[in-house]
Motif scaffolding. Sequence first.
Motif, PDB file in Angstrom:
ATOM      1  N   THR A   1     -14.903  -2.742   7.090  1.00 48.01           N
ATOM      2  CA  THR A   1     -14.762  -3.402   5.787  1.00 48.01           C
ATOM      3  C   THR A   1     -14.225  -2.429   4.743  1.00 48.01           C
ATOM      4  O   THR A   1     -13.340  -2.769   3.953  1.00 48.01           O
ATOM      5  N   GLY A   2     -14.752  -1.205   4.760  1.00 48.29           N
ATOM      6  CA  GLY A   2     -14.252  -0.184   3.834  1.00 48.29           C
ATOM      7  C   GLY A   2     -12.794   0.129   4.080  1.00 48.29           C
ATOM      8  O   GLY A   2     -12.021   0.308   3.133  1.00 48.29           O
ATOM      9  N   GLY A   3     -12.401   0.195   5.354  1.00 48.28           N
ATOM     10  CA  GLY A   3     -10.999   0.469   5.684  1.00 48.28           C
ATOM     11  C   GLY A   3     -10.064  -0.627   5.234  1.00 48.28           C
ATOM     12  O   GLY A   3      -8.973  -0.362   4.721  1.00 48.28           O
ATOM     13  N   ILE A   4     -10.481  -1.890   5.428  1.00 46.83           N
ATOM     14  CA  ILE A   4      -9.654  -3.022   5.001  1.00 46.83           C
ATOM     15  C   ILE A   4      -9.489  -3.022   3.484  1.00 46.83           C
ATOM     16  O   ILE A   4      -8.388  -3.205   2.953  1.00 46.83           O
ATOM     17  N   PHE A   5     -10.580  -2.813   2.778  1.00 48.63           N
ATOM     18  CA  PHE A   5     -10.529  -2.777   1.315  1.00 48.63           C
ATOM     19  C   PHE A   5      -9.643  -1.632   0.828  1.00 48.63           C
ATOM     20  O   PHE A   5      -8.794  -1.818  -0.057  1.00 48.63           O
ATOM     21  N   ALA A   6      -9.823  -0.458   1.437  1.00 56.28           N
ATOM     22  CA  ALA A   6      -9.036   0.712   1.037  1.00 56.28           C
ATOM     23  C   ALA A   6      -7.551   0.491   1.311  1.00 56.28           C
ATOM     24  O   ALA A   6      -6.699   0.843   0.490  1.00 56.28           O
ATOM     25  N   GLY A   7      -7.236  -0.094   2.470  1.00 52.98           N
ATOM     26  CA  GLY A   7      -5.836  -0.354   2.802  1.00 52.98           C
ATOM     27  C   GLY A   7      -5.177  -1.310   1.834  1.00 52.98           C
ATOM     28  O   GLY A   7      -4.020  -1.124   1.438  1.00 52.98           O
ATOM     29  N   ALA A   8      -5.914  -2.351   1.443  1.00 51.91           N
ATOM     30  CA  ALA A   8      -5.361  -3.333   0.512  1.00 51.91           C
ATOM     31  C   ALA A   8      -5.087  -2.709  -0.855  1.00 51.91           C
ATOM     32  O   ALA A   8      -4.036  -2.942  -1.471  1.00 51.91           O
ATOM     33  N   VAL A   9      -6.026  -1.887  -1.321  1.00 50.56           N
ATOM     34  CA  VAL A   9      -5.857  -1.251  -2.631  1.00 50.56           C
ATOM     35  C   VAL A   9      -4.700  -0.258  -2.604  1.00 50.56           C
ATOM     36  O   VAL A   9      -3.840  -0.238  -3.491  1.00 50.56           O
ATOM     37  N   ALA A  10      -4.644   0.566  -1.557  1.00 44.76           N
ATOM     38  CA  ALA A  10      -3.608   1.594  -1.466  1.00 44.76           C
ATOM     39  C   ALA A  10      -2.222   0.991  -1.293  1.00 44.76           C
ATOM     40  O   ALA A  10      -1.236   1.527  -1.811  1.00 44.76           O
ATOM     41  N   SER A  11      -2.125  -0.131  -0.591  1.00 42.72           N
ATOM     42  CA  SER A  11      -0.823  -0.765  -0.371  1.00 42.72           C
ATOM     43  C   SER A  11      -0.177  -1.215  -1.675  1.00 42.72           C
ATOM     44  O   SER A  11       1.057  -1.215  -1.800  1.00 42.72           O
ATOM     45  N   CYS A  12      -0.987  -1.599  -2.619  1.00 36.89           N
ATOM     46  CA  CYS A  12      -0.447  -2.030  -3.914  1.00 36.89           C
ATOM     47  C   CYS A  12       0.307  -0.896  -4.604  1.00 36.89           C
ATOM     48  O   CYS A  12       1.253  -1.131  -5.355  1.00 36.89           O
ATOM     49  N   ILE A  13      -0.108   0.342  -4.330  1.00 32.24           N
ATOM     50  CA  ILE A  13       0.548   1.505  -4.916  1.00 32.24           C
ATOM     51  C   ILE A  13       1.713   1.971  -4.046  1.00 32.24           C
ATOM     52  O   ILE A  13       2.786   2.313  -4.536  1.00 32.24           O
ATOM     53  N   THR A  14       1.504   1.963  -2.729  1.00 32.64           N
ATOM     54  CA  THR A  14       2.464   2.564  -1.806  1.00 32.64           C
ATOM     55  C   THR A  14       3.738   1.763  -1.633  1.00 32.64           C
ATOM     56  O   THR A  14       4.845   2.320  -1.636  1.00 32.64           O
ATOM     57  N   THR A  15       3.624   0.456  -1.463  1.00 36.97           N
ATOM     58  CA  THR A  15       4.760  -0.356  -1.026  1.00 36.97           C
ATOM     59  C   THR A  15       5.997  -0.253  -1.924  1.00 36.97           C
ATOM     60  O   THR A  15       7.104  -0.027  -1.421  1.00 36.97           O
ATOM     61  N   PRO A  16       5.888  -0.399  -3.243  1.00 41.10           N
ATOM     62  CA  PRO A  16       7.105  -0.300  -4.067  1.00 41.10           C
ATOM     63  C   PRO A  16       7.795   1.056  -3.964  1.00 41.10           C
ATOM     64  O   PRO A  16       9.018   1.133  -3.795  1.00 41.10           O
ATOM     65  N   LEU A  17       7.013   2.142  -4.054  1.00 38.28           N
ATOM     66  CA  LEU A  17       7.603   3.478  -3.976  1.00 38.28           C
ATOM     67  C   LEU A  17       8.132   3.781  -2.582  1.00 38.28           C
ATOM     68  O   LEU A  17       9.155   4.452  -2.422  1.00 38.28           O
ATOM     69  N   ASP A  18       7.454   3.262  -1.557  1.00 42.07           N
ATOM     70  CA  ASP A  18       7.902   3.492  -0.183  1.00 42.07           C
ATOM     71  C   ASP A  18       9.248   2.814   0.062  1.00 42.07           C
ATOM     72  O   ASP A  18      10.108   3.341   0.769  1.00 42.07           O
ATOM     73  N   THR A  19       9.442   1.640  -0.510  1.00 43.50           N
ATOM     74  CA  THR A  19      10.725   0.945  -0.373  1.00 43.50           C
ATOM     75  C   THR A  19      11.849   1.757  -1.011  1.00 43.50           C
ATOM     76  O   THR A  19      12.934   1.917  -0.426  1.00 43.50           O
ATOM     77  N   ILE A  20      11.597   2.280  -2.203  1.00 45.32           N
ATOM     78  CA  ILE A  20      12.602   3.104  -2.888  1.00 45.32           C
ATOM     79  C   ILE A  20      12.913   4.344  -2.069  1.00 45.32           C
ATOM     80  O   ILE A  20      14.084   4.709  -1.869  1.00 45.32           O
ATOM     81  N   LYS A  21      11.865   5.023  -1.581  1.00 42.79           N
ATOM     82  CA  LYS A  21      12.047   6.244  -0.804  1.00 42.79           C
ATOM     83  C   LYS A  21      12.874   5.981   0.459  1.00 42.79           C
ATOM     84  O   LYS A  21      13.805   6.735   0.777  1.00 42.79           O
ATOM     85  N   THR A  22      12.551   4.920   1.182  1.00 42.52           N
ATOM     86  CA  THR A  22      13.262   4.614   2.422  1.00 42.52           C
ATOM     87  C   THR A  22      14.730   4.326   2.161  1.00 42.52           C
ATOM     88  O   THR A  22      15.615   4.814   2.873  1.00 42.52           O
ATOM     89  N   ARG A  23      15.008   3.552   1.131  1.00 44.78           N
ATOM     90  CA  ARG A  23      16.406   3.230   0.820  1.00 44.78           C
ATOM     91  C   ARG A  23      17.189   4.483   0.451  1.00 44.78           C
ATOM     92  O   ARG A  23      18.335   4.654   0.877  1.00 44.78           O
ATOM     93  N   LEU A  24      16.577   5.351  -0.332  1.00 45.78           N
ATOM     94  CA  LEU A  24      17.268   6.568  -0.738  1.00 45.78           C
ATOM     95  C   LEU A  24      17.501   7.500   0.448  1.00 45.78           C
ATOM     96  O   LEU A  24      18.584   8.057   0.611  1.00 45.78           O
TER      97      LEU A  24
END
Length: 281
Positions: free
Chosen positions: A236-259
């Motif tokens: 449960t802690g892992g699922i919660f942590a993953g959901a919270v962290a994804s909100c931060i990671t996904t936009p920047l990760d998309t920019i990084k990958t494209r660049l």
Amino acid sequence: MASRPQSFGQAEINWDKLDKTKFYVVGAGLFTGLTVALYPVSVVKTRLQVASKDSIERNAFSIVRGILKTDGIPGLYRGFGTVITGAIPARIIFLTALETTKVSAFKIVEPFKLSEPSEAAIANGLAGMTASIFAQAVFVPIDLVSQKLMVQGYSGYATYNGGLDVARKILKAEGIRGLYRGFGLSVMTYSPSSAVWWASYGSSQRFIWSKILGYETEQNKERDPSLMTIVLVQATGGIFAGAVASCITTPLDTIKTRLQVFFFFLCTLKFYPFKVEAVLV
């Protein structure tokens, strides 16, 4: 690495008491297993991130169908060998930095007499951020090479003969700094994400143990939870942590990958007349 509540003294196992051999072998084994299971998701995600506006594959299902049609199951594991080869040492660096920093961080926050969830959030967050910074030194070149393999032949991207071929072409086109394309953005992306993940993971477990399962009460302090309860709390802690962290990671990760992918694509085709070594590092 146990996550039992502090009320019966098993919330954290000190670094000096860890069985290092088991810690690294089990950690590397679990990480490899998770990578095998989730790697196709990374391939599909990367292709979605670099897909052009006019691409006919505009969603995950169409990308999976396209990969299976042209390359079969192996197409979902392009670059896997490179990732495993480099990710294991990166993981060892990460785990070492995480556990050693966590010990120091708990000692730093202890005098402030904070609640258990707050202490766990701060200590785990600091440890996660520090560990991520150290691991990026190995992870960024591996990530860059694997991304090239993931998108090879897709929407006009070049085709390679394995990870060594990708590395050789990057070095020829851009030098050693080409292998660290996106290092600065990777640190900006994954370090806060790692901090948020570990902070959320540690604090959410403390909250579940104390507030939901009642292990802060006197009658429950000495009661050992079942193995299933421990696993469920950790999951449960892992699922919660993953959901919270994804909100931060996904936009920047998309920019990084494209660049990372697009700059090298332009470089190999000699489309741009200027050097961009300093753009991301």
